[in-house]
Design a protein around this motif. Structure first.
Motif, PDB file in Angstrom:
ATOM      1  N   ARG A   1      -5.354   1.204  -9.339  1.00  0.00           N
ATOM      2  CA  ARG A   1      -4.505   0.936  -8.175  1.00  0.00           C
ATOM      3  C   ARG A   1      -5.315   0.995  -6.880  1.00  0.00           C
ATOM      4  O   ARG A   1      -5.106   0.203  -5.975  1.00  0.00           O
ATOM      5  N   ARG A   2      -6.243   1.943  -6.819  1.00  0.00           N
ATOM      6  CA  ARG A   2      -7.103   2.040  -5.641  1.00  0.00           C
ATOM      7  C   ARG A   2      -7.962   0.789  -5.490  1.00  0.00           C
ATOM      8  O   ARG A   2      -8.101   0.231  -4.403  1.00  0.00           O
TER       9      ARG A   2
ATOM     10  N   ILE B   1       2.249   1.701  -3.518  1.00  0.00           N
ATOM     11  CA  ILE B   1       1.211   2.124  -4.464  1.00  0.00           C
ATOM     12  C   ILE B   1       0.857   3.588  -4.248  1.00  0.00           C
ATOM     13  O   ILE B   1       0.712   4.356  -5.210  1.00  0.00           O
ATOM     14  N   ILE B   2       0.744   4.004  -3.006  1.00  0.00           N
ATOM     15  CA  ILE B   2       0.435   5.412  -2.721  1.00  0.00           C
ATOM     16  C   ILE B   2       1.574   6.316  -3.189  1.00  0.00           C
ATOM     17  O   ILE B   2       1.344   7.380  -3.775  1.00  0.00           O
ATOM     18  N   ALA B   3       2.814   5.879  -2.968  1.00  0.00           N
ATOM     19  CA  ALA B   3       3.960   6.674  -3.438  1.00  0.00           C
ATOM     20  C   ALA B   3       3.969   6.762  -4.965  1.00  0.00           C
ATOM     21  O   ALA B   3       4.237   7.828  -5.534  1.00  0.00           O
TER      22      ALA B   3
ATOM     23  N   ALA C   1      -4.649   5.366 -11.549  1.00  0.00           N
ATOM     24  CA  ALA C   1      -4.775   5.552 -10.099  1.00  0.00           C
ATOM     25  C   ALA C   1      -6.041   4.878  -9.583  1.00  0.00           C
ATOM     26  O   ALA C   1      -6.037   4.294  -8.484  1.00  0.00           O
TER      27      ALA C   1
ATOM     28  N   ILE D   1      -5.844  -2.007  -4.149  1.00  0.00           N
ATOM     29  CA  ILE D   1      -5.623  -1.888  -2.706  1.00  0.00           C
ATOM     30  C   ILE D   1      -6.842  -2.396  -1.948  1.00  0.00           C
ATOM     31  O   ILE D   1      -6.717  -3.148  -0.974  1.00  0.00           O
TER      32      ILE D   1
ATOM     33  N   VAL E   1       0.836  -1.204   0.000  1.00  0.00           N
ATOM     34  CA  VAL E   1       0.000   0.000   0.000  1.00  0.00           C
ATOM     35  C   VAL E   1       0.866   1.247   0.000  1.00  0.00           C
ATOM     36  O   VAL E   1       0.593   2.219  -0.727  1.00  0.00           O
ATOM     37  N   ARG E   2       1.937   1.229   0.786  1.00  0.00           N
ATOM     38  CA  ARG E   2       2.837   2.389   0.819  1.00  0.00           C
ATOM     39  C   ARG E   2       3.444   2.654  -0.558  1.00  0.00           C
ATOM     40  O   ARG E   2       3.501   3.792  -1.025  1.00  0.00           O
TER      41      ARG E   2
ATOM     42  N   ARG F   1       0.913  11.597 -10.208  1.00  0.00           N
ATOM     43  CA  ARG F   1       0.117  12.824 -10.186  1.00  0.00           C
ATOM     44  C   ARG F   1       1.012  14.037 -10.402  1.00  0.00           C
ATOM     45  O   ARG F   1       0.653  14.982 -11.118  1.00  0.00           O
TER      46      ARG F   1
ATOM     47  N   ASN G   1       1.380   6.604  -6.935  1.00  0.00           N
ATOM     48  CA  ASN G   1       0.287   7.500  -7.332  1.00  0.00           C
ATOM     49  C   ASN G   1       0.676   8.962  -7.163  1.00  0.00           C
ATOM     50  O   ASN G   1       0.335   9.804  -7.996  1.00  0.00           O
ATOM     51  N   ARG G   2       1.370   9.275  -6.076  1.00  0.00           N
ATOM     52  CA  ARG G   2       1.822  10.660  -5.858  1.00  0.00           C
ATOM     53  C   ARG G   2       2.787  11.093  -6.952  1.00  0.00           C
ATOM     54  O   ARG G   2       2.685  12.208  -7.497  1.00  0.00           O
TER      55      ARG G   2
END
Length: 193
Positions: A80-81, A57-59, A77, A84, A54-55, A65, A61-62
């Motif tokens: 990916r959500r 994937i969030i990185a 994104a 998750i 999760v960390r 973006r 996505n940031r």
């Protein structure tokens, strides 16, 4: 190490371990290590790897973006959500379904109340419910994928629509060659696709 469960007319029926079996040091160590490592080690690994996934994937996505400066809808994104959510749902189902048997094991071992004799005792019922939920865990992923994944549902539906032709091929394969009943040939894996 074993004694008969009951004796009827001098005939021994069934077997169960002697009480000494459960209090021997080697058995206690083995039992505790296997029973603790079976549910709790996967719990820890699932939580660790899910957190890392999760960390990351969030990185990602940031970074995506910032690089694309997207203000509108980003399908990558969104995918990916969804991934998750699916990952956490499958992991959560596993942990929830195995928790009862893990807690029941600890409780019955600490109180030295081996569930086995009285079928109405709460420890026996909790142990059976825990084992039942543990077995249900093996089919939970299929149900979760079926409820959340459109492609998975389409493949299952496709398999059910071709089921009559698969059964027909299997019955043809069972017919003996040279009997004149139908044209016999060995079915291929490609017949089922």
């Amino acid at each position: 190490m074993y004694v008969p469960r009951l004796t009827v007319d001098s005939v021994k029926w069934g077997c169960r371990p002697k009480r000494a079996y459960f209090i021997s040091g080697c058995w206690l160590f083995f039992s505790w290590m296997c029973s603790i490592s079976l549910p709790y080690l996967p719990f820890l690994l699932i939580l660790l790897f899910n957190g890392l996934t999760v960390r990351n994937i969030i990185a990602a996505n940031r970074v995506r973006r910032r690089l694309k400066a997207l203000d509108g809808k980003d399908t990558e994104a969104e995918n990916r959500r969804k991934s998750i959510v699916l990952l956490l749902t499958v992991s959560g189902a596993f942990i929830l379904l195995w928790t009862t048997v893990a807690v029941t094991f600890i409780c019955t071992r600490v109180t030295v109340n081996f569930a086995g004799g009285d079928h109405t005792s709460p420890s026996y019922i909790a142990n059976d419910v825990g084992v039942f939920l543990m077995h249900i865990s093996s089919c939970a992923n299929t149900c979760i994928y079926g409820m959340t994944q459109r492609k998975f549902r389409l493949k299952v539906k496709n398999g059910f629509t071709h089921l009559p032709s698969i059964v027909q091929l299997m019955t043809q394969a069972r017919q003996l060659p040279g009997t004149g009943v139908g044209k016999w040939r060995r079915p291929s894996i490609y017949d089922f696709i």
